[in-house]
Design a protein around this motif. Structure first.
Motif, short mmCIF file in Angstrom:
data_model
loop_
_atom_site.label_atom_id
_atom_site.label_comp_id
_atom_site.label_asym_id
_atom_site.label_seq_id
_atom_site.Cartn_x
_atom_site.Cartn_y
_atom_site.Cartn_z
N ASP A 1 53.15 17.98 -99.10
CA ASP A 1 52.19 19.02 -99.47
C ASP A 1 52.08 20.12 -98.42
O ASP A 1 51.98 21.30 -98.75
N GLU A 2 52.11 19.74 -97.15
CA GLU A 2 51.94 20.74 -96.10
C GLU A 2 53.19 21.59 -95.86
O GLU A 2 53.08 22.75 -95.48
N HIS A 3 54.37 21.02 -96.07
CA HIS A 3 55.57 21.74 -95.66
C HIS A 3 56.56 22.07 -96.78
O HIS A 3 57.35 23.00 -96.64
N LEU A 4 56.56 21.31 -97.86
CA LEU A 4 57.58 21.49 -98.89
C LEU A 4 57.05 21.96 -100.24
O LEU A 4 57.79 22.54 -101.03
N ARG A 5 55.78 21.72 -100.55
CA ARG A 5 55.22 22.10 -101.84
C ARG A 5 55.26 23.63 -101.99
O ARG A 5 54.91 24.36 -101.06
N PRO A 6 55.70 24.12 -103.16
CA PRO A 6 55.74 25.57 -103.37
C PRO A 6 54.34 26.19 -103.23
O PRO A 6 53.34 25.60 -103.63
N ARG A 7 54.32 27.37 -102.63
CA ARG A 7 53.07 28.09 -102.41
C ARG A 7 53.08 29.38 -103.21
O ARG A 7 54.13 29.88 -103.50
N PRO A 8 51.98 29.94 -103.54
CA PRO A 8 50.60 29.53 -103.26
C PRO A 8 50.15 28.40 -104.19
O PRO A 8 50.61 28.29 -105.32
N TRP A 9 49.22 27.59 -103.70
CA TRP A 9 48.68 26.50 -104.51
C TRP A 9 47.67 27.06 -105.51
O TRP A 9 47.41 26.47 -106.53
N VAL A 10 47.06 28.19 -105.16
CA VAL A 10 46.09 28.84 -106.03
C VAL A 10 46.20 30.35 -105.81
O VAL A 10 46.35 30.80 -104.69
N GLU A 11 46.18 31.11 -106.91
CA GLU A 11 46.17 32.57 -106.81
C GLU A 11 45.32 33.13 -107.94
O GLU A 11 45.06 32.44 -108.93
N ALA A 12 44.88 34.37 -107.79
CA ALA A 12 43.95 34.95 -108.74
C ALA A 12 44.37 36.34 -109.19
O ALA A 12 45.10 37.04 -108.49
N SER A 13 43.88 36.70 -110.35
CA SER A 13 44.05 38.04 -110.90
C SER A 13 42.65 38.56 -111.25
O SER A 13 41.89 37.87 -111.95
N ILE A 14 42.31 39.75 -110.77
CA ILE A 14 40.97 40.31 -110.96
C ILE A 14 41.08 41.70 -111.55
O ILE A 14 41.85 42.53 -111.06
N THR A 15 40.30 41.96 -112.59
CA THR A 15 40.22 43.29 -113.19
C THR A 15 38.76 43.64 -113.39
O THR A 15 37.99 42.82 -113.91
N TYR B 1 38.68 37.63 -114.78
CA TYR B 1 39.15 36.82 -113.66
C TYR B 1 40.00 35.67 -114.18
O TYR B 1 39.60 34.96 -115.09
N ALA B 2 41.18 35.52 -113.64
CA ALA B 2 42.06 34.40 -113.99
C ALA B 2 42.54 33.74 -112.70
O ALA B 2 42.90 34.43 -111.75
N VAL B 3 42.52 32.42 -112.70
CA VAL B 3 43.00 31.65 -111.54
C VAL B 3 44.21 30.86 -111.99
O VAL B 3 44.17 30.17 -113.01
N ILE B 4 45.28 30.94 -111.22
CA ILE B 4 46.50 30.19 -111.52
C ILE B 4 46.68 29.15 -110.43
O ILE B 4 46.78 29.49 -109.25
N ALA B 5 46.69 27.87 -110.84
CA ALA B 5 46.92 26.76 -109.92
C ALA B 5 47.86 25.78 -110.62
O ALA B 5 47.46 25.15 -111.59
N PRO B 6 49.11 25.68 -110.17
CA PRO B 6 50.07 24.81 -110.86
C PRO B 6 49.71 23.33 -110.84
O PRO B 6 50.11 22.57 -111.71
N SER B 7 48.92 22.89 -109.84
CA SER B 7 48.50 21.49 -109.78
C SER B 7 47.02 21.45 -109.42
O SER B 7 46.44 22.47 -109.05
N LEU B 8 46.42 20.29 -109.52
CA LEU B 8 44.99 20.17 -109.22
C LEU B 8 44.72 20.47 -107.75
O LEU B 8 45.41 19.98 -106.86
N VAL B 9 43.71 21.30 -107.53
CA VAL B 9 43.36 21.70 -106.17
C VAL B 9 41.86 21.97 -106.13
O VAL B 9 41.29 22.48 -107.09
N SER B 10 41.21 21.59 -105.04
CA SER B 10 39.82 21.95 -104.79
C SER B 10 39.84 23.06 -103.76
O SER B 10 40.64 23.03 -102.83
N ALA B 11 38.96 24.03 -103.94
CA ALA B 11 38.99 25.16 -103.01
C ALA B 11 37.58 25.69 -102.78
O ALA B 11 36.74 25.65 -103.67
N ASP B 12 37.35 26.18 -101.59
CA ASP B 12 36.16 26.96 -101.30
C ASP B 12 36.57 28.41 -101.43
O ASP B 12 37.52 28.85 -100.78
N TRP B 13 35.88 29.15 -102.31
CA TRP B 13 36.24 30.55 -102.54
C TRP B 13 35.24 31.46 -101.83
O TRP B 13 34.09 31.08 -101.62
N LYS B 14 35.73 32.63 -101.47
CA LYS B 14 34.88 33.71 -100.96
C LYS B 14 35.20 34.92 -101.81
O LYS B 14 36.37 35.30 -101.92
#
Length: 157
Positions: free
Chosen positions: A38-52, A65-78
């Motif tokens: 997960d830290e070194h080989l998993r494709p990045r980004p784990w989460v990305e967003a689109s905002i209009t 607002y759309a969030v794209i996350a290919p796998s399950l992830v917990s995140a703190d957003w700002k």
């Protein structure tokens, strides 16, 4: 790589020792191996967003607002509002869980998307969001900021 023949009890004991060794390797080594991936080989980004920013009929703008996350992830957003020079004017933060099922675009009210009530700036502005994401293996990483286009106000039709 053949073992010498022995008594059935000796053969069973040897099999037990090998089995226990393999079980220990699996139990102790599986989590670190997953985290290393997960830290070194998993494709990045784990989460990305689109905002209009959508022009309102009246009142404050809406946020698509759309969030794209290919796998399950917990995140703190700002999330924040920034002016055309990149100065942050107001913002909020909070926790979120994302995955393939959250990829659909959604329209949010201004205050609900930011997590706090902020005044709508009179000058051009953009909305941005960033994430500190954590996978089930406890691997963490920062992603973003993802920002909307500069919003100058409702367009005349």
């Amino acid at each position: 790589m053949r073992a010498e023949k022995g008594t059935p009890n000796a053969n069973a004991f040897r099999t037990l020792i090998v089995g226990v060794g393999v079980a220990l390797v699996l139990l102790v080594g599986l989590d670190p191996a997953q985290r290393l991936y997960d830290e070194h080989l998993r494709p990045r980004p784990w989460v990305e967003a689109s905002i209009t920013i959508l022009a309102p009929k009246e009142g404050k703008p809406l946020v698509e607002y759309a969030v794209i996350a290919p796998s399950l992830v917990s995140a703190d957003w700002k999330a924040w509002v920034e002016n055309e020079n990149g100065t942050r004017l107001c913002g909020g933060h909070g926790p979120g869980d994302y995955g393939p099922s959250t990829a659909a675009s959604r329209v949010w009210a201004w205050g609900a998307w930011l997590g706090v009530e902020c005044a709508v700036p009179a000058r051009p502005f953009r909305l941005c969001v960033s994430y500190v994401a954590e996978l089930p293996s406890r691997a963490r990483s920062d992603f973003g900021p993802y920002c909307s286009e500069l919003y100058t106000g409702p367009r005349a039709d």
